[in-house]
Design a protein around this motif. Structure first.
Motif, short mmCIF file in Angstrom:
data_model
loop_
_atom_site.label_atom_id
_atom_site.label_comp_id
_atom_site.label_asym_id
_atom_site.label_seq_id
_atom_site.Cartn_x
_atom_site.Cartn_y
_atom_site.Cartn_z
N MET A 12 -5.52 -8.81 3.17
CA MET A 12 -5.08 -8.27 1.89
C MET A 12 -4.90 -6.76 1.99
O MET A 12 -3.92 -6.21 1.51
CB MET A 12 -6.07 -8.63 0.77
CG MET A 12 -6.13 -10.10 0.43
SD MET A 12 -4.57 -10.76 -0.14
CE MET A 12 -4.33 -9.82 -1.63
N GLU A 16 -1.41 -4.71 1.54
CA GLU A 16 -1.26 -3.62 0.56
C GLU A 16 -0.76 -2.33 1.22
O GLU A 16 -0.03 -1.56 0.61
CB GLU A 16 -2.58 -3.38 -0.15
CG GLU A 16 -2.95 -4.48 -1.14
CD GLU A 16 -4.36 -4.36 -1.69
OE1 GLU A 16 -5.05 -3.35 -1.41
OE2 GLU A 16 -4.78 -5.30 -2.39
N ASN A 22 4.00 -10.91 3.43
CA ASN A 22 3.39 -12.07 2.77
C ASN A 22 4.17 -13.32 3.12
O ASN A 22 5.26 -13.25 3.67
CB ASN A 22 3.31 -11.85 1.26
CG ASN A 22 4.66 -11.73 0.61
OD1 ASN A 22 5.46 -12.65 0.64
ND2 ASN A 22 4.94 -10.57 0.02
N GLU A 41 0.26 -14.55 -0.97
CA GLU A 41 -0.60 -14.85 0.16
C GLU A 41 -0.17 -14.00 1.36
O GLU A 41 1.02 -13.95 1.68
CB GLU A 41 -0.48 -16.33 0.51
CG GLU A 41 -1.26 -16.77 1.72
CD GLU A 41 -1.03 -18.22 2.05
OE1 GLU A 41 -2.02 -18.91 2.29
OE2 GLU A 41 0.14 -18.66 2.08
N PRO A 42 -1.11 -13.30 2.01
CA PRO A 42 -0.73 -12.48 3.18
C PRO A 42 -0.36 -13.38 4.36
O PRO A 42 -0.84 -14.51 4.47
CB PRO A 42 -1.99 -11.67 3.48
CG PRO A 42 -3.11 -12.42 2.86
CD PRO A 42 -2.53 -13.19 1.71
#
Length: 106
Positions: A12, A16, A22, A41-42
């Motif tokens: 995550m 970011e 993702n 979802e990554p």
């Protein structure tokens, strides 16, 4: 924290920062206050051994995208017959790669 939780949290953070992307799928996560929110979802990241276990090979010359500590389990074999195996858990630094840095194993 389990390795799965550690890797998800780090994924995550990497997403970011724009280091990984993702999957296009959304998941619902709950924070410590019990609030739920929907996020992307990554993409999956694994260690060298993790990619190898799923049938992929990290391409020659690729550099890891992240390094952080995860748990490792070891079993120490007894030196004498009357001793028992010793199991240990410890934190160790692991290096992670994206799927685009791998290829199918031949």
């Amino acid at each position: 924290m389990t390795n799965e939780q550690i890797i998800f949290t780090e994924s995550m953070n990497l997403m970011e920062k724009g280091i990984i992307g993702n999957t296009g799928r959304k998941i619902v996560v709950e924070n410590e206050a019990g609030e739920k929110k929907e996020i992307f979802e990554p993409e999956k990241i694994h260690t060298y051994a993790g990619w190898k276990a799923v049938g992929r090979q990290v391409k020659k010359g690729e550099k890891s995208i992240a390094a952080f500590q995860i748990w490792k389990h070891t079993t120490k074999k007894p030196k004498k017959e009357d001793e028992e195996e010793e199991e240990k858990m410890f934190l160790t630094k692991a290096f992670f790669f994206r799927e685009c840095q791998t290829e199918e194993k031949r």
